[in-house]
Design an enzyme around this catalytic site. Structure first.
Site, PDB file in Angstrom:
ATOM      1  N   ALA A  66     -55.058  25.882  37.541  1.00 21.57           N
ATOM      2  CA  ALA A  66     -55.015  27.316  37.791  1.00 21.57           C
ATOM      3  C   ALA A  66     -54.864  28.009  36.452  1.00 21.57           C
ATOM      4  O   ALA A  66     -54.376  27.418  35.478  1.00 21.57           O
ATOM      5  CB  ALA A  66     -53.829  27.638  38.694  1.00 21.57           C
ATOM      6  N   GLY A 109     -54.827  22.579  39.447  1.00 18.31           N
ATOM      7  CA  GLY A 109     -55.798  23.140  40.389  1.00 18.31           C
ATOM      8  C   GLY A 109     -57.189  22.550  40.198  1.00 18.31           C
ATOM      9  O   GLY A 109     -57.990  22.513  41.139  1.00 18.31           O
ATOM     10  N   GLU A 112     -57.159  19.518  42.147  1.00 17.17           N
ATOM     11  CA  GLU A 112     -57.195  19.892  43.568  1.00 17.17           C
ATOM     12  C   GLU A 112     -58.608  20.305  43.988  1.00 17.17           C
ATOM     13  O   GLU A 112     -59.027  20.031  45.115  1.00 17.17           O
ATOM     14  CB  GLU A 112     -56.179  21.007  43.835  1.00 17.17           C
ATOM     15  CG  GLU A 112     -54.755  20.466  43.729  1.00 17.17           C
ATOM     16  CD  GLU A 112     -53.699  21.561  43.740  1.00 17.17           C
ATOM     17  OE1 GLU A 112     -53.798  22.483  42.899  1.00 17.17           O
ATOM     18  OE2 GLU A 112     -52.782  21.478  44.571  1.00 17.17           O
ATOM     19  N   GLU A 132     -48.239  19.997  37.540  1.00 14.72           N
ATOM     20  CA  GLU A 132     -47.470  21.177  37.955  1.00 14.72           C
ATOM     21  C   GLU A 132     -45.964  20.971  37.830  1.00 14.72           C
ATOM     22  O   GLU A 132     -45.224  21.910  37.546  1.00 14.72           O
ATOM     23  CB  GLU A 132     -47.824  21.552  39.407  1.00 14.72           C
ATOM     24  CG  GLU A 132     -49.204  22.160  39.586  1.00 14.72           C
ATOM     25  CD  GLU A 132     -50.294  21.126  39.838  1.00 14.72           C
ATOM     26  OE1 GLU A 132     -50.080  19.927  39.539  1.00 14.72           O
ATOM     27  OE2 GLU A 132     -51.359  21.522  40.337  1.00 14.72           O
TER      28      GLU A 132
HETATM   29  N1  CO8 Z   1     -54.621  28.245  32.252  1.00 11.72           N
HETATM   30  C1  CO8 Z   1     -54.876  29.148  31.305  1.00 11.72           C
HETATM   31  N2  CO8 Z   1     -55.295  28.835  30.058  1.00 11.72           N
HETATM   32  C2  CO8 Z   1     -55.470  27.531  29.771  1.00 11.72           C
HETATM   33  C3  CO8 Z   1     -55.240  26.511  30.719  1.00 11.72           C
HETATM   34  C4  CO8 Z   1     -54.792  26.913  32.017  1.00 11.72           C
HETATM   35  N3  CO8 Z   1     -54.574  26.028  33.002  1.00 11.72           N
HETATM   36  N4  CO8 Z   1     -55.504  25.324  30.139  1.00 11.72           N
HETATM   37  C5  CO8 Z   1     -55.896  25.589  28.879  1.00 11.72           C
HETATM   38  N5  CO8 Z   1     -55.880  26.914  28.666  1.00 11.72           N
HETATM   39  C6  CO8 Z   1     -56.211  27.625  27.421  1.00 11.72           C
HETATM   40  C7  CO8 Z   1     -55.155  27.424  26.364  1.00 11.72           C
HETATM   41  O1  CO8 Z   1     -54.083  28.326  26.550  1.00 11.72           O
HETATM   42  C8  CO8 Z   1     -55.945  27.694  25.114  1.00 11.72           C
HETATM   43  O2  CO8 Z   1     -56.072  29.095  24.954  1.00 11.72           O
HETATM   44  P1  CO8 Z   1     -55.906  29.748  23.484  1.00 11.72           P
HETATM   45  O3  CO8 Z   1     -57.057  29.191  22.688  1.00 11.72           O
HETATM   46  O4  CO8 Z   1     -56.003  31.208  23.740  1.00 11.72           O
HETATM   47  O5  CO8 Z   1     -54.579  29.274  22.969  1.00 11.72           O
HETATM   48  C9  CO8 Z   1     -57.334  27.146  25.438  1.00 11.72           C
HETATM   49  O6  CO8 Z   1     -57.391  27.043  26.860  1.00 11.72           O
HETATM   50  C10 CO8 Z   1     -57.584  25.764  24.890  1.00 11.72           C
HETATM   51  O7  CO8 Z   1     -56.476  24.960  25.269  1.00 11.72           O
HETATM   52  P2  CO8 Z   1     -55.797  23.923  24.234  1.00 11.72           P
HETATM   53  O8  CO8 Z   1     -55.815  24.477  22.852  1.00 11.72           O
HETATM   54  O9  CO8 Z   1     -54.477  23.539  24.824  1.00 11.72           O
HETATM   55  O10 CO8 Z   1     -56.879  22.747  24.326  1.00 11.72           O
HETATM   56  P3  CO8 Z   1     -56.652  21.191  24.205  1.00 11.72           P
HETATM   57  O11 CO8 Z   1     -57.995  20.578  24.294  1.00 11.72           O
HETATM   58  O12 CO8 Z   1     -55.781  20.859  23.035  1.00 11.72           O
HETATM   59  O13 CO8 Z   1     -55.773  20.787  25.527  1.00 11.72           O
HETATM   60  C11 CO8 Z   1     -55.300  20.761  27.888  1.00 11.72           C
HETATM   61  C12 CO8 Z   1     -56.368  20.929  26.791  1.00 11.72           C
HETATM   62  C13 CO8 Z   1     -54.711  19.368  27.839  1.00 11.72           C
HETATM   63  C14 CO8 Z   1     -56.041  20.952  29.212  1.00 11.72           C
HETATM   64  C15 CO8 Z   1     -54.166  21.782  27.696  1.00 11.72           C
HETATM   65  O14 CO8 Z   1     -54.739  23.060  27.474  1.00 11.72           O
HETATM   66  C16 CO8 Z   1     -53.251  21.880  28.874  1.00 11.72           C
HETATM   67  O15 CO8 Z   1     -52.324  21.083  28.988  1.00 11.72           O
HETATM   68  N6  CO8 Z   1     -53.495  22.865  29.756  1.00 11.72           N
HETATM   69  C17 CO8 Z   1     -52.664  23.107  30.919  1.00 11.72           C
HETATM   70  C18 CO8 Z   1     -52.850  22.056  31.955  1.00 11.72           C
HETATM   71  C19 CO8 Z   1     -51.969  22.330  33.157  1.00 11.72           C
HETATM   72  O16 CO8 Z   1     -50.750  22.305  33.071  1.00 11.72           O
HETATM   73  N7  CO8 Z   1     -52.632  22.572  34.290  1.00 11.72           N
HETATM   74  C20 CO8 Z   1     -51.931  22.852  35.525  1.00 11.72           C
HETATM   75  C21 CO8 Z   1     -51.830  24.303  35.678  1.00 11.72           C
HETATM   76  S1  CO8 Z   1     -50.798  24.733  37.039  1.00 11.72           S
HETATM   77  C22 CO8 Z   1     -51.787  24.713  38.372  1.00 11.72           C
HETATM   78  O17 CO8 Z   1     -52.946  24.391  38.300  1.00 11.72           O
HETATM   79  C23 CO8 Z   1     -51.181  25.103  39.686  1.00 11.72           C
HETATM   80  C24 CO8 Z   1     -50.626  26.452  39.864  1.00 11.72           C
HETATM   81  C25 CO8 Z   1     -50.069  27.160  38.634  1.00 11.72           C
HETATM   82  C26 CO8 Z   1     -49.005  28.204  38.920  1.00 11.72           C
HETATM   83  C27 CO8 Z   1     -48.305  28.642  37.614  1.00 11.72           C
HETATM   84  C28 CO8 Z   1     -47.107  29.554  37.892  1.00 11.72           C
HETATM   85  C29 CO8 Z   1     -46.343  29.802  36.608  1.00 11.72           C
END
Ligand code: CO8
Length: 258
Positions: A66, A109, A112, A132
């Site tokens: 998400a 997400g 999912e 999450e």
């Molecule tokens: N949402 C928004 N932005 C994101 C997300 C995300 N899920 N994932 C990555 N981005 C953005 C980063 O913030 C970054 O933006 P910026 O360049 O502006 O800083 C850009 O994408 C590139 O990301 P990285 O520099 O981190 O890229 P990497 O290749 O080093 O890493 C990863 C990629 C491993 C995917 C890393 O970005 C990461 O860990 N992302 C989050 C993964 C995560 O935790 N996903 C689960 C999200 S939660 C969910 O899906 C369920 C509901 C959420 C509810 C939240 C309530 C608070």
């Protein structure tokens, strides 16, 4: 229909391809993204020339979850009223085969969404996970329910409670994905599988998908009953007669979805 967060193309006969296109955020699924995916599926559902749909991201990410920035601005009422559950339901209700082509991150997400697909083709670079728990929440778009049905209790518990990442080989071994292929072959292979499936009789595909999914919803006796009813219904279809005639006449069937 025009979209901001996805691209929709027709790369092969009877196959539609939805590509999530938010590379700057690793294809994070904001509400608009989910809505556009559900809209594109609704268009594909109504289009008799579409037999199957492939959904993919890009080489870095299928979808990294998400959109955390969007979600962070929502409190409990905002999450409740966000409209996201309705979009997830529209995706789950899609009656035609939906095949996920997964490269790179497939997290939260994104995982999912992959679980909402009927089958997954993963590149060797795919990374699955439900992280999450590390955000102080739990998978809230089917992750707890569909993952346990896909991989069983022990591994689903391990994934969801730890937030661990799972590589493609492990995902295949655990039954999360149907096939793992070299990274650059995931999309071509998914399109190939989709084209093969899409050549089958549309009514039979829809009935088979529904019947298979009934296995997760009902006791065995009710599922078997549903299956028998589907078979009886399909036996009245023109495509069933065509399938049998084509076999006996040693030719390729021409299915019409009738
Ligand atoms: N949402 C928004 N932005 C994101 C997300 C995300 N899920 N994932 C990555 N981005 C953005 C980063 O913030 C970054 O933006 P910026 O360049 O502006 O800083 C850009 O994408 C590139 O990301 P990285 O520099 O981190 O890229 P990497 O290749 O080093 O890493 C990863 C990629 C491993 C995917 C890393 O970005 C990461 O860990 N992302 C989050 C993964 C995560 O935790 N996903 C689960 C999200 S939660 C969910 O899906 C369920 C509901 C959420 C509810 C939240 C309530 C608070």
């Amino acid at each position: 229909m025009t979209y901001d967060d996805i691209d929709v193309t027709r790369p092969a006969e009877r196959v539609c391809h939805i590509r999530i296109n938010r590379p700057e955020v690793r294809n994070a699924l904001r509400t608009q993204t989910l809505t556009e995916i559900a809209d594109a599926l609704a268009v594909a559902a109504a289009d008799e020339t579409v037999g199957a749909v492939v959904i993919s991201g890009d080489s870095k990410a299928f979808a990294a979850g998400a959109d955390i920035r969007e979600m962070a601005s929502l409190g409990a009422v905002g999450v409740w009223r966000s409209g996201r559950p309705a979009q997830w339901q529209r995706i789950a209700d899609f009656e035609k085969p939906l095949i996920g082509a997964v490269n790179g991150y497939c997290l939260g997400g994104g995982c999912e969404l992959a679980l909402a697909c009927d089958l997954l083709i993963a590149g060797e670079d795919a990374v699955f996970g439900q992280p999450e728990i590390k955000l102080g929440i739990l998978p809230g778009a089917g992750g707890t329910q569909r993952l346990i049905r896909a991989v069983g209790k022990a591994f689903a518990m391990q994934m969801v409670l730890s937030g661990m990442r799972v590589d493609a080989a492990t995902a295949e071994r655990r039954g999360l994905v149907a096939e793992t292929v070299p990274a650059d072959k995931a999309l071509p292979r998914a399109l190939e599988v989709a084209a093969d499936i899409a050549g089958n009789a549309p009514l039979a595909l829809a009935a088979a998908k529904k019947a298979l999914n009934q296995a997760f919803e009902t006791p065995l006796s009710a599922g078997l009953d549903f299956e028998r009813q589907c078979l009886a219904l399909l036996s009245a279809s023109e495509d069933r007669n065509e399938g049998i005639a084509a076999f006996l006449e040693k030719r390729k069937p021409v299915f019409r979805g009738r």
